[in-house]
Scaffold this active site. Structure first.
Site, mmCIF file in Angstrom:
data_model
loop_
_atom_site.group_PDB
_atom_site.id
_atom_site.type_symbol
_atom_site.label_atom_id
_atom_site.label_comp_id
_atom_site.label_asym_id
_atom_site.label_seq_id
_atom_site.Cartn_x
_atom_site.Cartn_y
_atom_site.Cartn_z
ATOM 1 N N GLU A 103 4.912 -3.211 12.773
ATOM 2 C CA GLU A 103 3.989 -1.920 12.169
ATOM 3 C C GLU A 103 2.993 -2.955 11.449
ATOM 4 O O GLU A 103 2.897 -3.101 10.484
ATOM 5 C CB GLU A 103 4.648 -1.064 11.029
ATOM 6 C CG GLU A 103 5.795 -0.303 11.569
ATOM 7 C CD GLU A 103 5.364 0.840 12.670
ATOM 8 O OE1 GLU A 103 4.341 1.170 12.706
ATOM 9 O OE2 GLU A 103 6.328 1.239 13.116
ATOM 10 N N CYS A 131 -3.148 1.805 6.566
ATOM 11 C CA CYS A 131 -3.104 1.483 8.057
ATOM 12 C C CYS A 131 -3.755 2.257 9.230
ATOM 13 O O CYS A 131 -4.074 2.090 9.984
ATOM 14 C CB CYS A 131 -1.768 0.916 8.395
ATOM 15 S SG CYS A 131 -0.562 2.136 8.450
ATOM 16 N N GLU A 189 8.801 4.047 14.167
ATOM 17 C CA GLU A 189 9.354 4.434 12.848
ATOM 18 C C GLU A 189 9.364 5.999 12.668
ATOM 19 O O GLU A 189 8.519 6.702 13.210
ATOM 20 C CB GLU A 189 8.862 3.659 11.652
ATOM 21 C CG GLU A 189 9.223 2.248 11.744
ATOM 22 C CD GLU A 189 8.835 1.410 10.268
ATOM 23 O OE1 GLU A 189 7.948 1.996 9.427
ATOM 24 O OE2 GLU A 189 9.422 0.454 10.076
ATOM 25 N N ASN A 234 0.746 -1.209 0.063
ATOM 26 C CA ASN A 234 0.059 0.149 0.083
ATOM 27 C C ASN A 234 0.841 1.377 0.026
ATOM 28 O O ASN A 234 0.246 2.478 -0.455
ATOM 29 C CB ASN A 234 -1.122 0.008 1.131
ATOM 30 C CG ASN A 234 -0.439 -0.098 2.550
ATOM 31 O OD1 ASN A 234 0.783 -0.354 2.648
ATOM 32 N ND2 ASN A 234 -0.967 0.506 3.602
HETATM 33 P P1 NAP Z 1 0.317 -8.787 4.662
HETATM 34 O O1 NAP Z 1 -0.539 -9.922 3.819
HETATM 35 O O2 NAP Z 1 0.780 -9.071 5.994
HETATM 36 O O3 NAP Z 1 1.687 -8.580 3.727
HETATM 37 C C1 NAP Z 1 2.554 -7.569 3.950
HETATM 38 C C2 NAP Z 1 4.136 -8.396 3.557
HETATM 39 O O4 NAP Z 1 4.218 -9.460 4.282
HETATM 40 C C3 NAP Z 1 3.832 -8.527 2.126
HETATM 41 O O5 NAP Z 1 5.268 -8.579 1.653
HETATM 42 C C4 NAP Z 1 3.669 -10.049 2.034
HETATM 43 O O6 NAP Z 1 4.345 -10.816 0.950
HETATM 44 C C5 NAP Z 1 4.287 -10.610 3.136
HETATM 45 N N1 NAP Z 1 3.760 -11.924 3.858
HETATM 46 C C6 NAP Z 1 2.534 -12.244 3.649
HETATM 47 N N2 NAP Z 1 2.459 -13.323 4.589
HETATM 48 C C7 NAP Z 1 3.979 -13.809 4.845
HETATM 49 C C8 NAP Z 1 4.396 -14.797 5.691
HETATM 50 N N3 NAP Z 1 3.892 -15.842 6.165
HETATM 51 N N4 NAP Z 1 5.892 -14.758 5.931
HETATM 52 C C9 NAP Z 1 6.411 -13.704 5.407
HETATM 53 N N5 NAP Z 1 6.042 -12.754 4.485
HETATM 54 C C10 NAP Z 1 4.525 -12.657 4.424
HETATM 55 O O7 NAP Z 1 -0.238 -7.493 4.587
HETATM 56 P P2 NAP Z 1 -0.927 -6.748 3.317
HETATM 57 O O8 NAP Z 1 -2.569 -7.186 3.480
HETATM 58 O O9 NAP Z 1 -0.291 -6.811 2.180
HETATM 59 O O10 NAP Z 1 -0.904 -5.237 3.864
HETATM 60 C C11 NAP Z 1 -1.881 -4.455 4.449
HETATM 61 C C12 NAP Z 1 -1.656 -4.700 6.040
HETATM 62 O O11 NAP Z 1 -0.721 -4.036 6.293
HETATM 63 C C13 NAP Z 1 -3.049 -3.869 6.959
HETATM 64 O O12 NAP Z 1 -3.328 -4.818 7.759
HETATM 65 C C14 NAP Z 1 -2.394 -2.638 7.260
HETATM 66 O O13 NAP Z 1 -2.977 -2.206 8.351
HETATM 67 C C15 NAP Z 1 -1.020 -3.151 7.450
HETATM 68 N N6 NAP Z 1 0.097 -1.855 7.410
HETATM 69 C C16 NAP Z 1 0.423 -1.335 8.412
HETATM 70 C C17 NAP Z 1 1.238 -0.391 8.332
HETATM 71 C C18 NAP Z 1 1.791 0.263 9.805
HETATM 72 O O14 NAP Z 1 2.737 0.948 9.426
HETATM 73 N N7 NAP Z 1 1.382 -0.071 10.854
HETATM 74 C C19 NAP Z 1 1.511 0.438 7.205
HETATM 75 C C20 NAP Z 1 0.908 -0.259 6.089
HETATM 76 C C21 NAP Z 1 0.213 -1.328 6.270
HETATM 77 P P3 NAP Z 1 2.913 -10.926 -0.544
HETATM 78 O O15 NAP Z 1 2.992 -9.675 -0.953
HETATM 79 O O16 NAP Z 1 3.934 -11.966 -1.242
HETATM 80 O O17 NAP Z 1 1.783 -11.515 0.063
#
Ligand code: NAP
Length: 511
Positions: free
Chosen positions: A283, A317, A491, A182
């Site tokens: 995060e 997020c 961060e 994102n």
């Molecule tokens: P996600 O599914 O957790 O994916 C994030 C990253 O983790 C991607 O690079 C993904 O790879 C990787 N990943 C997924 N499963 C994994 C595993 N089992 N082992 C290692 N890596 C793995 O999250 P998302 O849905 O893409 O992103 C949205 C989420 O991020 C939301 O919940 C949002 O709130 C949160 N977010 C938080 C912040 C913050 O600063 N707190 C900022 C932005 C977003 P792939 O792409 O290959 O699946």
């Protein structure tokens, strides 16, 4: 129904045709940043298996290019290169690291438009937002370039006369980073900037959907003269993500894991990191409450809600996930807010009129639909939107719902889409109970003109960041992070670099 389906299909076909033209012309602009290789040890390399995966534009499904689908053996190489580079990088002076980070920052800003176009192509957000993300992301490099020079230690008054105590700060070592789609650029610079400033080297795994923004940053880091092995980016498809993630958590050559993504993935990575007792920063997801009290300036609250809810089509997020509006101004707020929402223009991010791009994929659309269906089945009312957009694909209408209650999915879970569910409340206590009634706590917002209430609510909200009469809260100077299941660590800001530093106590005795 069949007629609607036909017109949606036609609209989507027209969009794809015009997008192909736009993409061809834009590709000339960001074509310099479309490597078909990953970046390891200062070299552009394919996956050792030769495997690749395509990167698609979410607005139209058109393939932008292909990148290596790396496996653990490739990642192992990256870890070794980062570990070797650490031996010399940690010995550079803060001034040397400052100068390199600043060069990198300037190159990014010089190429802001190209990088923004690449970001819009792979992630879908409107170009103006992508321009903003590139500047926001670059600001962390500028900020941490300065912070590199300010990693002061301490001299502590010793408990006995013949001792002297000095605390020094040292880089933790190789830092692994896993980032989401994102904010494909800023989530990398926010981590890498701090790590490099501290003297750490890095291995980054960007999201499957958005690897190009990460690789473009490598190209510019290379041009800035950042030495080989200091930054390594390994690209892989979702199929390999869990094995790659496991290696990054378990390899003893990695001292630190910094992750941005969902709470579910964060918990898996935390468990996997326990075996090597890694330093971790998490995060994770949020479920931000956006509270509008009776005393608020309603126009300002509407403006804040638009900025907080609909940026990146609701896929940040810190997006407002639940709007809690006090009964005295509820109807006025809903009326003004839904009028503003109806004015949003849904379309391809490259179209200059567009204020809301597509969602990242159809799975994201299905989640928004499931939250709407659940709420409607329990008595909520759709005020505007509520449907897939006629452009088809992953476009969705900006939506406002009223009559929402805290037991509905839209309140309990992070929707991560353009859905604004409005909950009516009567008292401050009730609003706080709803806002805090969740296991996550990243951001929260409220609008009020009552100074006592402002202090009370700001202190009571169980979150890491509070927007008070403001819908936009993040910048490089302020600490970013959450409490509860929204994460660990901070961060940005002067605190962000601490995540990459160890404290060492030097005890001089027998003096
Ligand atoms: P996600 O599914 O957790 O994916 C994030 C990253 O983790 C991607 O690079 C993904 O790879 C990787 N990943 C997924 N499963 C994994 C595993 N089992 N082992 C290692 N890596 C793995 O999250 P998302 O849905 O893409 O992103 C949205 C989420 O991020 C939301 O919940 C949002 O709130 C949160 N977010 C938080 C912040 C913050 O600063 N707190 C900022 C932005 C977003 P792939 O792409 O290959 O699946």
């Amino acid at each position: 129904m069949a007629a609607i389906r036909r017109s949606t299909a036609l609209a989507h076909q027209l969009l794809v045709q015009s997008s192909r033209k736009i993409l061809r012309s834009q590709k000339c602009c960001y074509g310099n940043f479309l490597p078909d290789k990953a970046y390891i040890g200062g070299a552009w390399v394919p996956a050792s298996s030769g495997a690749t995966f395509p990167v698609l534009n979410p607005a139209n499904g058109i393939e932008i290019g292909i990148v290596p689908d790396m496996e653990t053996s490739d990642v192992q190489t990256a870890i070794t290169k980062a570990h070797t580079a650490f031996k010399t990088w940690k010995k550079t002076t803060a001034k040397e690291r400052h100068d390199l980070l600043l060069k990198w920052y300037k190159l990014i800003m010089d190429n802001q438009e190209e990088l923004a176009k690449l970001l819009t192509a792979e992630m879908g957000k409107p170009l103006v937002e992508a321009m903003g993300e590139i500047a926001y992301g670059a600001s962390f490099l500028q900020w941490f370039a300065e912070e590199a020079k300010r990693c002061y230690g301490d001299v502590i008054p010793a408990p006995t006369g013949n001792k002297r105590l000095v605390v020094i700060k040292q880089p933790v070592g190789v830092a692994a980073m896993i980032t989401p789609w994102n904010f494909p650029s800023a989530m990398i610079t926010r981590k890498v900037g701090a790590a490099l400033a501290a003297g750490c080297t890095t291995v980054v795994k960007p999201a499957e959907d958005t690897p190009y923004s990460a690789l473009a940053l490598c190209e510019l880091a290379d041009r800035a003269g950042i030495p080989a092995g200091v930054i390594n980016v390994v690209t892989c498809s979702r199929k390999n993500a869990s094995a790659v993630g496991k290696l990054l958590c378990q390899d003893p050559l990695i001292s630190k894991l910094s992750f941005t993504g969902s709470t579910t993935t964060g918990k898996i990575l935390l468990e996997q990191s326990a075996g090597t007792v890694k330093r971790v920063s998490m995060e994770l997801g949020g479920n931000a409450a956006f509270i509008v009290f009776d005393s608020a300036n309603v126009d300002l609250a509407v403006q804040g809600a638009m900025a907080s809810k609909f940026r990146a089509s609701g896929q940040t997020c810190v997006c407002a996930n639940r709007l809690l509006v006090q009964s005295g101004i509820h109807d006025e707020f809903v009326d003004k807010f839904s009028k503003a929402v109806r004015k949003l223009v849904v379309g391809d991010g490259f179209d200059s009129d567009t204020t809301q791009g597509p969602l990242i994929n159809v799975r994201a659309v299905e989640k928004v639909e499931s939250h709407i269906d659940d709420a409607v089945s329990m008595g909520a009312k759709v005020v505007c939107g509520g449907q897939r957009h006629q452009l088809g694909g992953s476009f969705f209408q900006p939506t406002v719902m009223t009559g929402v209650s805290e037991d509905m999915l839209a309140c309990r879970e992070e929707t991560f889409g353009p859905l604004a569910p409005v909950v009516k409340f009567d008292t401050e206590e009730e609003a706080l109970a709803i806002a805090n009634g969740t296991r996550v706590g990243l951001a929260g917002y409220f609008f009020s003109n009552d100074i006592s209430q402002i202090w009370r609510v700001a202190e009571e909200l169980e979150v890491g960041m509070v927007g008070i009469n403001d819908g936009l809260i993040s910048s490089e100077v302020a600490p970013f992070g959450g409490v509860k299941e929204s994460g660990l660590g901070r961060e940005g800001s002067r605190y962000g670099i601490d995540e990459y530093l160890n404290l060492k106590n030097l005890c001089f005795g027998n003096l």
